[in-house]
Design an enzyme around this catalytic site. Structure first.
Site, PDB file in Angstrom:
ATOM      1  N   GLN A  16       0.847  -1.216   0.000  1.00 58.21           N
ATOM      2  CA  GLN A  16       0.000   0.000   0.000  1.00 58.21           C
ATOM      3  C   GLN A  16       0.875   1.256   0.000  1.00 58.21           C
ATOM      4  OE1 GLN A  16      -2.270  -0.626   3.675  1.00 58.21           O
ATOM      5  NE2 GLN A  16      -0.975   0.830   4.753  1.00 58.21           N
ATOM      6  N   GLY A  17       0.195   2.400  -0.171  1.00 58.39           N
ATOM      7  CA  GLY A  17       0.873   3.689  -0.052  1.00 58.39           C
ATOM      8  C   GLY A  17       1.968   3.905  -1.086  1.00 58.39           C
ATOM      9  N   ARG A 144       7.230  13.492  16.930  1.00 59.46           N
ATOM     10  CA  ARG A 144       7.894  12.584  15.996  1.00 59.46           C
ATOM     11  C   ARG A 144       9.320  12.289  16.477  1.00 59.46           C
ATOM     12  NH1 ARG A 144       3.607  11.794  14.872  1.00 59.46           N
ATOM     13  NH2 ARG A 144       2.439  12.013  12.928  1.00 59.46           N
ATOM     14  N   TYR A 147      10.671   8.708  15.504  1.00 53.38           N
ATOM     15  CA  TYR A 147      10.527   8.645  14.039  1.00 53.38           C
ATOM     16  C   TYR A 147      11.588   9.519  13.366  1.00 53.38           C
ATOM     17  CZ  TYR A 147       8.418   9.240   9.412  1.00 53.38           C
ATOM     18  OH  TYR A 147       8.208   9.281   8.053  1.00 53.38           O
TER      19      TYR A 147
HETATM   20  P1  NAD Z   1       2.100   2.663   4.786  1.00 59.39           P
HETATM   21  O1  NAD Z   1       2.598   2.943   6.166  1.00 59.39           O
HETATM   22  O2  NAD Z   1       0.685   2.992   4.447  1.00 59.39           O
HETATM   23  O3  NAD Z   1       2.362   1.139   4.449  1.00 59.39           O
HETATM   24  C1  NAD Z   1       3.498   0.496   4.927  1.00 59.39           C
HETATM   25  C2  NAD Z   1       3.558  -0.916   4.367  1.00 59.39           C
HETATM   26  O4  NAD Z   1       4.628  -1.560   5.050  1.00 59.39           O
HETATM   27  C3  NAD Z   1       2.293  -1.725   4.629  1.00 59.39           C
HETATM   28  O5  NAD Z   1       1.881  -2.357   3.425  1.00 59.39           O
HETATM   29  C4  NAD Z   1       2.734  -2.744   5.670  1.00 59.39           C
HETATM   30  O6  NAD Z   1       2.070  -3.974   5.561  1.00 59.39           O
HETATM   31  C5  NAD Z   1       4.229  -2.877   5.353  1.00 59.39           C
HETATM   32  N1  NAD Z   1       4.997  -3.378   6.487  1.00 59.39           N
HETATM   33  C6  NAD Z   1       4.847  -3.022   7.793  1.00 59.39           C
HETATM   34  N2  NAD Z   1       5.699  -3.732   8.550  1.00 59.39           N
HETATM   35  C7  NAD Z   1       6.406  -4.535   7.706  1.00 59.39           C
HETATM   36  C8  NAD Z   1       7.428  -5.513   7.897  1.00 59.39           C
HETATM   37  N3  NAD Z   1       7.888  -5.816   9.123  1.00 59.39           N
HETATM   38  N4  NAD Z   1       7.953  -6.138   6.809  1.00 59.39           N
HETATM   39  C9  NAD Z   1       7.493  -5.834   5.580  1.00 59.39           C
HETATM   40  N5  NAD Z   1       6.509  -4.944   5.329  1.00 59.39           N
HETATM   41  C10 NAD Z   1       5.983  -4.305   6.390  1.00 59.39           C
HETATM   42  O7  NAD Z   1       3.070   3.322   3.729  1.00 59.39           O
HETATM   43  P2  NAD Z   1       3.489   4.830   3.499  1.00 59.39           P
HETATM   44  O8  NAD Z   1       2.760   5.784   4.377  1.00 59.39           O
HETATM   45  O9  NAD Z   1       3.463   4.985   2.038  1.00 59.39           O
HETATM   46  O10 NAD Z   1       5.000   4.830   4.022  1.00 59.39           O
HETATM   47  C11 NAD Z   1       6.020   4.200   3.251  1.00 59.39           C
HETATM   48  C12 NAD Z   1       7.341   4.769   3.681  1.00 59.39           C
HETATM   49  O11 NAD Z   1       7.340   6.182   3.467  1.00 59.39           O
HETATM   50  C13 NAD Z   1       7.678   4.568   5.156  1.00 59.39           C
HETATM   51  O12 NAD Z   1       9.056   4.335   5.296  1.00 59.39           O
HETATM   52  C14 NAD Z   1       7.300   5.907   5.766  1.00 59.39           C
HETATM   53  O13 NAD Z   1       8.002   6.174   6.955  1.00 59.39           O
HETATM   54  C15 NAD Z   1       7.719   6.831   4.644  1.00 59.39           C
HETATM   55  N6  NAD Z   1       7.098   8.155   4.699  1.00 59.39           N
HETATM   56  C16 NAD Z   1       5.744   8.272   4.651  1.00 59.39           C
HETATM   57  C17 NAD Z   1       5.186   9.527   4.706  1.00 59.39           C
HETATM   58  C18 NAD Z   1       3.685   9.725   4.661  1.00 59.39           C
HETATM   59  O14 NAD Z   1       3.236  10.847   4.934  1.00 59.39           O
HETATM   60  N7  NAD Z   1       2.917   8.720   4.318  1.00 59.39           N
HETATM   61  C19 NAD Z   1       6.003  10.664   4.819  1.00 59.39           C
HETATM   62  C20 NAD Z   1       7.375  10.505   4.855  1.00 59.39           C
HETATM   63  C21 NAD Z   1       7.917   9.226   4.788  1.00 59.39           C
END
Ligand code: NAD
Length: 245
Positions: A16-17, A144, A147
């Protein structure tokens, strides 16, 4: 002709995402995409787009080692897993701290430890893209603490890998997104006492007045994965709609 034709891309957090948007973008650009996540049901949705899917928990060294054995050639590694713990330092237990570092940073150590040797053996280099965040060494955001510390570590790890493997033709970069509209962001908002107020607070810190879209992040990741970025290594790419200005 796709920008990733002939390349094999391995990525984590693909269900996802940002990870999902990137998996689809890699496939559209002609790559063979090997996508991993712990959410196999959601991950399987990608199969109809020609993406190969694998269950993988990146907090397990054994699972990462076994997964790597199944993958032959690799050109691109996209380390996307990450978890946002909400809280100040005093609200962060030692368990929360350790889990955040394990999932956000040590997972990348595990993946790189398995896949860098493969890239070196192939003698045709490779590109590694790690997901950091603008909330890291670049800027702070309230609640945060751990994080931000993990994402600053991802930037440091990225630079360390870039300098150590540059002679092997391996490029290592990271992306630093601002606030991107993804399922986990919606979950975090819904977990707050007043989700609408929390949403408005998120929007208020967006200079463009809106959240980022996962597809917008995927454009940058495809560039870093492709040979278009062949002279780029060891850098952090801020993609935040001006949030850090
Ligand atoms: P999300 O958090 O919606 O999804 C994360 C995915 O990681 C999920 O599909 C989950 O099943 C998987 N996951 C969780 N634990 C896992 C594990 N142990 N092994 C394998 N897979 C695992 O995704 P997102 O919000 O798009 O975030 C993706 C990345 O982008 C992350 O590193 C997040 O910190 C970073 N990020 C996100 C944002 C934001 O605003 N969404 C901003 C900055 C950085």
């Amino acid at each position: 002709m796709g920008r990733l034709n002939g390349k094999v891309v391995v990525l984590t957090a693909a269900a996802q995402g940002i990870g999902r948007a990137c998996a689809l973008a890699f496939a559209r650009e002609g790559a063979r995409v090997i996508a991993a996540d712990i959410n196999l049901d959601k991950l399987k949705e990608l199969e109809k787009e020609g993406v190969e899917v694998h269950y993988l928990d990146v907090t397990s060294t054994k699972e990462v080692e076994d997964f790597a054995k199944k993958v032959g050639k690799i050109d691109v590694l996209f380390n996307c897993t990450g978890y946002t713990f909400h809280g100040t330092l005093l609200e962060t237990s030692e368990k929360d701290w350790d889990f955040s570092f394990d999932l956000n940073v040590k997972s990348m150590y595990r993946m790189c430890k398995e896949f860098i040797p493969k890239m070196r053996q192939q003698a045709c280099g490779g590109s590694i893209v790690n997901v950091a965040s603008v909330v890291s060494s670049i800027m702070a955001a309230p609640n945060r603490c751990v994080y931000g510390a993990t994402k600053a570590a991802v930037i440091g790890l990225t630079k360390a890998l870039a300098v150590d493997y540059v002679k092997d033709g391996i490029r290592v970069n990271c992306i630093c997104p601002g606030t991107v509209d993804t399922p986990s962001l919606r979950d975090r908002l819904n977990a707050r006492p007043d989700p609408q107020k929390a949403y408005e607070e998120f929007i208020a810190r967006q200079k463009m007045g809106r959240l980022g879209k996962a597809d917008e992040i995927a454009h940058l990741v495809v560039y870093l994965a492709s040979d278009e970025s062949s002279y780029v290594t060891g850098q952090e790419f801020v993609i935040d709609g001006g949030m850090s200005l």
